[in-house]
Motif scaffolding. Structure first.
Motif, PDB file in Angstrom:
ATOM      1  N   ARG A 183      -4.680  19.802  -7.251  1.00 55.40           N
ATOM      2  CA  ARG A 183      -4.626  20.848  -6.219  1.00 55.40           C
ATOM      3  C   ARG A 183      -5.912  20.893  -5.394  1.00 55.40           C
ATOM      4  O   ARG A 183      -5.884  21.238  -4.217  1.00 55.40           O
ATOM      5  CB  ARG A 183      -4.394  22.227  -6.860  1.00 55.40           C
ATOM      6  CG  ARG A 183      -3.128  22.350  -7.646  1.00 55.40           C
ATOM      7  CD  ARG A 183      -2.796  23.797  -7.978  1.00 55.40           C
ATOM      8  NE  ARG A 183      -3.926  24.573  -8.443  1.00 55.40           N
ATOM      9  CZ  ARG A 183      -4.398  24.554  -9.681  1.00 55.40           C
ATOM     10  NH1 ARG A 183      -3.849  23.741 -10.592  1.00 55.40           N
ATOM     11  NH2 ARG A 183      -5.411  25.311 -10.027  1.00 55.40           N
ATOM     12  N   PHE A 221      -3.733  24.005  -0.849  1.00 55.39           N
ATOM     13  CA  PHE A 221      -3.865  24.595  -2.183  1.00 55.39           C
ATOM     14  C   PHE A 221      -5.233  25.250  -2.383  1.00 55.39           C
ATOM     15  O   PHE A 221      -5.369  26.171  -3.187  1.00 55.39           O
ATOM     16  CB  PHE A 221      -3.614  23.548  -3.265  1.00 55.39           C
ATOM     17  CG  PHE A 221      -2.173  23.429  -3.648  1.00 55.39           C
ATOM     18  CD1 PHE A 221      -1.553  24.429  -4.380  1.00 55.39           C
ATOM     19  CD2 PHE A 221      -1.422  22.322  -3.263  1.00 55.39           C
ATOM     20  CE1 PHE A 221      -0.209  24.334  -4.734  1.00 55.39           C
ATOM     21  CE2 PHE A 221      -0.082  22.214  -3.610  1.00 55.39           C
ATOM     22  CZ  PHE A 221       0.527  23.220  -4.348  1.00 55.39           C
ATOM     23  N   ASP A 234      -5.191  28.774  -3.967  1.00 54.27           N
ATOM     24  CA  ASP A 234      -5.944  29.024  -5.199  1.00 54.27           C
ATOM     25  C   ASP A 234      -6.882  30.218  -5.051  1.00 54.27           C
ATOM     26  O   ASP A 234      -7.016  31.041  -5.964  1.00 54.27           O
ATOM     27  CB  ASP A 234      -6.752  27.785  -5.593  1.00 54.27           C
ATOM     28  CG  ASP A 234      -5.947  26.792  -6.423  1.00 54.27           C
ATOM     29  OD1 ASP A 234      -4.744  27.036  -6.643  1.00 54.27           O
ATOM     30  OD2 ASP A 234      -6.516  25.777  -6.861  1.00 54.27           O
TER      31      ASP A 234
END
Length: 359
Positions: free
Chosen positions: A119, A125, A129
């Protein structure tokens, strides 16, 4: 205090092994501790917790780990427990999403177990995140390397992320009795190298196999673990003409005994959050060699031996020096055994309980 740990599965792995070692200790300290497993396969670790230690294990009915409906199924547990402690992706996503529009929920903790993942290579991402991790009240990194890499990825403040090194039950490994080489088909005069690791790209068994191919025939290798790349590595051992002295033993429950029969422990990972298998090797009295990557290099320190990732010639030289220089072997062996004492499980348990109480 009621705590539930949420994890993808209880298959063979460092995070999973950590739960097996720590949860009974939390219960001994008077903390109600349960486990929620997204993938409910009844593995050895599953049975160890449920049957031997009588730990309550909650399972779900979803078939895929990547089903976003987990975020709905998990909401009830955010109300029933004081703390929800999460391990690994995608569990960390589903628990974070479960908090949406939920009042009076449990405190959330996530333990970060690695220095890298796929990721982090994605710009998309990276921003997802950052939103996901904001839902957690505390993030625990298992090494300084894990903390530094996660902070860089998330741009997250120091006070939210704390470092608590993993621990192991030192005496279990220190006092184990080694298996006889005969039982696993190894000549009694063989010198034995061991690596305990799943067969995934991260663990880089290729480098270790290539190193073994440059060593004398009396040097045998034990590879403990399973995974998607196992058959590929069996093929590589055949290509390198060392299959007769590389022993693919699969998943084992007698790792302390296997470590005790071995001469040297190796972990050749491309990246590693901590390296629990190396600490276990140290505690068993093995000189240890690991790749010079964040997390693992921190654990090995100056007591063991480091080699540059992917450098099979350097790894071969390190193994060779240990096996054929007795004085050097004994020096590194003692240093590693002393180093292992710093990672006693009790230190980790105390640190986790302090975090729980502070929330």
């Amino acid at each position: 205090m009621k705590i539930i740990h949420v994890i993808n599965s209880l298959h063979f792995g460092g995070a999973e092994k950590l739960l097996v070692d720590t949860i009974p200790k939390f219960i001994e300290r008077g903390i109600t501790t349960d486990v929620l497993v997204l993938h409910p396969e009844k593995t050895f670790f599953y049975n160890e917790l449920a049957q031997k230690h009588q730990v309550k294990i909650v399972t779900t009915k979803k078939k895929s780990l990547y089903n976003p409906l987990y975020s709905i199924a998990l909401r009830k547990y955010l109300k029933e427990y004081d703390i929800v402690h999460v391990h690994l992706f995608p569990s960390l996503y589903w628990v974070s999403l479960a908090t949406l529009f939920l009042k009076n929920r449990a405190k959330l903790i996530v333990t970060e177990h690695n220095t890298d993942n796929r990721r982090r290579a994605s710009v998309v991402f990276k921003y997802i995140d950052r939103w996901i991790y904001k839902k957690y009240d505390k993030v625990i990194a298992i090494s300084k390397g894990v903390k530094e890499n996660l902070q860089s990825h998330l741009k997250k403040s120091n006070d939210t992320i704390v470092t608590i090194p993993n621990g192991i039950p030192i005496e279990v490994f220190k006092n184990a009795t080694g298996l006889s080489k005969y039982h696993i088909g190894i000549p009694e005069n063989a010198k034995v190298i061991i690596q305990v690791a799943s067969f995934t790209p991260q663990k880089d068994q290729d480098t270790l196999l290539k190193a073994i191919s440059l060593l004398p025939d009396e040097v045998h290798l034990l590879l403990i673990g399973d995974g998607v790349l196992k058959e590929e590595k069996i093929g590589l051992a055949t290509t390198l003409n060392i299959k007769h002295r590389v022993h693919f033993l699969g998943y084992r429950t007698d790792i302390p005994q296997l470590l005790k029969l071995s001469d040297v422990s190796v972990l050749s990972s491309h990246y590693e959050g901590f390296g629990l298998a190396i600490v276990e090797g140290m505690a068993a009295g093995n000189p240890c060699i690991g790749s010079n990557v964040p997390g693992l290099s921190e654990v090995i320190g100056e007591e063991g031996i480091l080699f540059e990732p992917g450098n099979h010639v350097q790894l071969k030289n390190s193994i060779e020096q240990l096996l054929y220089d007795k004085e050097y072997y004994l020096k590194i062996q003692k240093q590693c055994l002393d180093r292992a004492q710093e990672y006693d499980l009790s230190f980790m348990i105390d640190a986790y309980i302090n975090v729980y109480k502070a929330l």
